[in-house]
Motif scaffolding. Structure first.
Motif, mmCIF file in Angstrom:
data_model
loop_
_atom_site.group_PDB
_atom_site.id
_atom_site.type_symbol
_atom_site.label_atom_id
_atom_site.label_comp_id
_atom_site.label_asym_id
_atom_site.label_seq_id
_atom_site.Cartn_x
_atom_site.Cartn_y
_atom_site.Cartn_z
ATOM 1 N N ARG A 5 0.807 -1.215 0.000
ATOM 2 C CA ARG A 5 0.000 0.000 0.000
ATOM 3 C C ARG A 5 0.844 1.271 0.000
ATOM 4 O O ARG A 5 0.408 2.308 -0.489
ATOM 5 C CB ARG A 5 -0.936 -0.006 1.216
ATOM 6 C CG ARG A 5 -1.952 -1.140 1.194
ATOM 7 C CD ARG A 5 -2.741 -1.205 2.471
ATOM 8 N NE ARG A 5 -1.885 -1.440 3.622
ATOM 9 C CZ ARG A 5 -2.332 -1.571 4.860
ATOM 10 N NH1 ARG A 5 -3.625 -1.487 5.095
ATOM 11 N NH2 ARG A 5 -1.502 -1.780 5.860
ATOM 12 N N ILE A 93 -14.848 7.717 6.353
ATOM 13 C CA ILE A 93 -15.032 6.311 6.704
ATOM 14 C C ILE A 93 -16.504 6.009 6.993
ATOM 15 O O ILE A 93 -16.930 4.849 7.009
ATOM 16 C CB ILE A 93 -14.144 5.924 7.910
ATOM 17 C CG1 ILE A 93 -13.928 4.398 7.930
ATOM 18 C CG2 ILE A 93 -14.712 6.437 9.228
ATOM 19 C CD1 ILE A 93 -12.829 3.950 8.857
ATOM 20 N N LEU A 104 -10.871 2.482 17.861
ATOM 21 C CA LEU A 104 -9.697 1.891 17.218
ATOM 22 C C LEU A 104 -8.430 2.156 18.007
ATOM 23 O O LEU A 104 -8.208 3.279 18.471
ATOM 24 C CB LEU A 104 -9.484 2.505 15.818
ATOM 25 C CG LEU A 104 -10.448 2.123 14.708
ATOM 26 C CD1 LEU A 104 -10.071 2.871 13.426
ATOM 27 C CD2 LEU A 104 -10.429 0.633 14.445
ATOM 28 N N ARG A 105 -7.597 1.149 18.136
ATOM 29 C CA ARG A 105 -6.246 1.347 18.650
ATOM 30 C C ARG A 105 -5.350 1.817 17.499
ATOM 31 O O ARG A 105 -5.738 1.797 16.347
ATOM 32 C CB ARG A 105 -5.714 0.056 19.250
ATOM 33 C CG ARG A 105 -6.396 -0.279 20.571
ATOM 34 C CD ARG A 105 -5.780 -1.464 21.249
ATOM 35 N NE ARG A 105 -6.416 -1.722 22.528
ATOM 36 C CZ ARG A 105 -5.971 -1.291 23.687
ATOM 37 N NH1 ARG A 105 -4.880 -0.567 23.734
ATOM 38 N NH2 ARG A 105 -6.606 -1.564 24.814
ATOM 39 N N GLY A 108 -4.925 -0.179 14.314
ATOM 40 C CA GLY A 108 -6.155 -0.162 13.519
ATOM 41 C C GLY A 108 -6.282 1.126 12.734
ATOM 42 O O GLY A 108 -6.664 1.124 11.563
ATOM 43 N N ASN A 111 -3.709 1.092 9.883
ATOM 44 C CA ASN A 111 -4.158 0.241 8.779
ATOM 45 C C ASN A 111 -5.315 0.859 8.000
ATOM 46 O O ASN A 111 -5.359 0.797 6.778
ATOM 47 C CB ASN A 111 -4.588 -1.135 9.308
ATOM 48 C CG ASN A 111 -3.454 -2.127 9.266
ATOM 49 O OD1 ASN A 111 -2.776 -2.261 8.254
ATOM 50 N ND2 ASN A 111 -3.238 -2.816 10.380
ATOM 51 N N ALA A 112 -6.253 1.435 8.723
ATOM 52 C CA ALA A 112 -7.413 2.025 8.050
ATOM 53 C C ALA A 112 -6.997 3.208 7.172
ATOM 54 O O ALA A 112 -7.504 3.386 6.060
ATOM 55 C CB ALA A 112 -8.455 2.462 9.071
ATOM 56 N N GLU A 115 -5.332 1.816 4.083
ATOM 57 C CA GLU A 115 -6.315 1.202 3.196
ATOM 58 C C GLU A 115 -7.087 2.269 2.431
ATOM 59 O O GLU A 115 -7.242 2.192 1.213
ATOM 60 C CB GLU A 115 -7.277 0.363 4.034
ATOM 61 C CG GLU A 115 -7.873 -0.808 3.314
ATOM 62 C CD GLU A 115 -6.849 -1.891 3.025
ATOM 63 O OE1 GLU A 115 -5.916 -2.091 3.825
ATOM 64 O OE2 GLU A 115 -6.967 -2.520 1.971
ATOM 65 N N LEU A 116 -7.582 3.260 3.159
ATOM 66 C CA LEU A 116 -8.411 4.300 2.544
ATOM 67 C C LEU A 116 -7.617 5.085 1.504
ATOM 68 O O LEU A 116 -8.115 5.376 0.413
ATOM 69 C CB LEU A 116 -8.944 5.243 3.630
ATOM 70 C CG LEU A 116 -10.091 6.157 3.227
ATOM 71 C CD1 LEU A 116 -11.310 5.376 2.796
ATOM 72 C CD2 LEU A 116 -10.460 7.091 4.379
ATOM 73 N N THR A 118 -5.090 4.018 -0.155
ATOM 74 C CA THR A 118 -4.733 3.145 -1.286
ATOM 75 C C THR A 118 -5.893 2.995 -2.254
ATOM 76 O O THR A 118 -5.699 2.941 -3.467
ATOM 77 C CB THR A 118 -4.304 1.743 -0.789
ATOM 78 O OG1 THR A 118 -3.205 1.877 0.099
ATOM 79 C CG2 THR A 118 -3.918 0.831 -1.943
ATOM 80 N N ILE A 119 -7.109 2.901 -1.723
ATOM 81 C CA ILE A 119 -8.221 2.565 -2.610
ATOM 82 C C ILE A 119 -8.951 3.786 -3.162
ATOM 83 O O ILE A 119 -9.745 3.673 -4.097
ATOM 84 C CB ILE A 119 -9.244 1.626 -1.921
ATOM 85 C CG1 ILE A 119 -9.941 2.296 -0.744
ATOM 86 C CG2 ILE A 119 -8.583 0.323 -1.497
ATOM 87 C CD1 ILE A 119 -11.049 1.449 -0.136
#
Lengths: 245, 134
Positions: A5, A93, A104-105, A108, A111-112, A115-116, A118-119
């Motif tokens: 990513r 989100i 979220l820790r 998390g 990662n979120a 991800e967001l 990347t997409i």
């Protein structure tokens, strides 16, 4: 293990001319309102503008944009296309959490974010404002580490708590993050404090917004574009003019 | 399908960068680990990778996929569990497919009800190994 990513994110964002992270180590200074107002004004003067709400555990931009985002599912086309809300390309989100509470820790959140970023495909976006959550944690560290083309706009209020807090932020990050400028919100009776802080650290003072005691009531009763026009236009225009010069 | 294309781009970008760093002329093999939580369609991902290889003229001989099961662990009571079949959560599967962390909005520890749990495995897509030829 290699996280693909990281490279994907750079590809997604490299076409955007200007990315502004509206940030502050201090909470409650008005980052969300300022992010939304700057985005709306940029759009109004002709820039194709995006807005990204990066506060995953307390997303608020959609509340100001007055949108029931639970009705919306972003279009898919080799990525997620941010839907147009008030003619802004808006990513949050909340499209995926349906506004359910999200705790979220750090891992998390990290990662979120990846991800967001990347997409999401920011098609034809010239300026992107990122509404950052308060603090100097995963979100701020990720945005300033993952992106090499982000300008940080620091928001403060005249309160000693805020000034001391953002001073630490400036000291910590000024050598490896581009701090584009300082904005001061909730200024009472022209009692400006942020300009001296800007001068001390050789950062541009982009301007101030006065304290508006009835703002909360106004936010309940009026839509944000009217609020920009009737209450904030002169201040946001002045800030934006300095920002984009 | 959207996610597969975005991930394929990211994998190819990574492969190109790493090949440059190593001075490699060709990539012999990439092993991609895929977490089940993300509900990636392997065939679509493979198809997207093939298209992108051609478009970007990247030489990759072989791409191998490995699946990683989902395991959660509660931070409060230590209970561990999995999602054996994501169809049980069909209505939120799409949200989790795009951003797996949204799972925290929809499930809690089945033992104590706490929202404080960790995705121990099965969350994402990672490149476990790249073999390149100079």
């Amino acid at each position: 293990m290699i996280d693909p990513r990281i490279f994907g994110i750079r590809r997604r964002l490299k076409g955007i001319k200007k990315i502004y992270a509206v940030a502050s180590s201090k909470g409650g200074v008005g980052k969300t309102l300022i992010s939304v107002l700057l985005a709306l004004k940029s759009k109004e003067i002709g820039y194709k503008t995006g807005l990204l709400d990066l506060d995953f555990t307390n997303p608020s931009c959609h509340i100001l944009l007055e949108r029931n985002v639970m009705d919306i599912l972003p279009e898919e086309n080799k990525g997620i296309i941010p839907p147009k809300i008030l003619d802004l390309s808006f990513m949050t989100i909340v499209y995926y959490t349906r506004d359910e509470p999200l705790a979220l820790r750090g891992s998390g959140i990290d990662n979120a974010i990846k991800e967001l970023l990347t997409i999401t495909r920011w098609i034809n976006t010239e300026i992107l404002y990122i509404d950052m959550p308060p603090g100097l944690s995963d979100e701020f560290l990720d945005i300033t580490s993952l992106l090499d083309n982000v300008d940080v706009l620091i928001v403060t209020t005249p309160s000693i708590l805020s000034i001391r807090s953002v001073e630490k932020m400036i000291k910590l990050f000024r050598d490896h993050v581009y701090i584009r400028g300082l904005l001061e919100n909730m200024v009472k009776e022209h009692d400006i404090r942020g300009d001296k802080l800007s001068e001390k650290y050789d950062i541009e003072y982009l301007g101030y917004i006065p304290f508006m005691p009835d703002l909360d009531k106004t936010l309940f009763n009026e839509n944000i574009e009217n609020i920009l026009k009737n209450r904030f236009d002169i201040y946001i225009t002045s800030i934006l003019t300095r920002l984009l010069k | 399908m959207v996610h597969e294309w975005a991930l394929a781009e990211a994998i190819i970008d990574t492969a190109i960068e790493l090949a440059k760093e190593k001075g490699a002329s060709k990539i012999k093999k990439i092993i991609v680990r895929i977490g089940v939580l993300q509900s990636i369609e392997w065939e679509i991902l493979r198809y997207a990778l093939d298209i992108m290889k051609k478009e970007l003229n990247v030489k990759i001989e072989n791409i191998v996929f490995e699946e990683e099961d989902v395991r959660f662990k509660c931070g409060r009571c230590g209970y561990e569990w999995g999602i054996e079949d994501l169809d049980e959560m069909d209505e939120v599967r799409e949200a989790i497919h795009f951003i797996p962390e949204t799972v925290y909005a929809y499930i809690k520890c089945p033992n104590c009800g706490s929202p404080d749990f960790t995705i121990v495995s099965g969350r994402g897509v990672y490149i476990r190994r790249i073999e390149a030829i100079k």
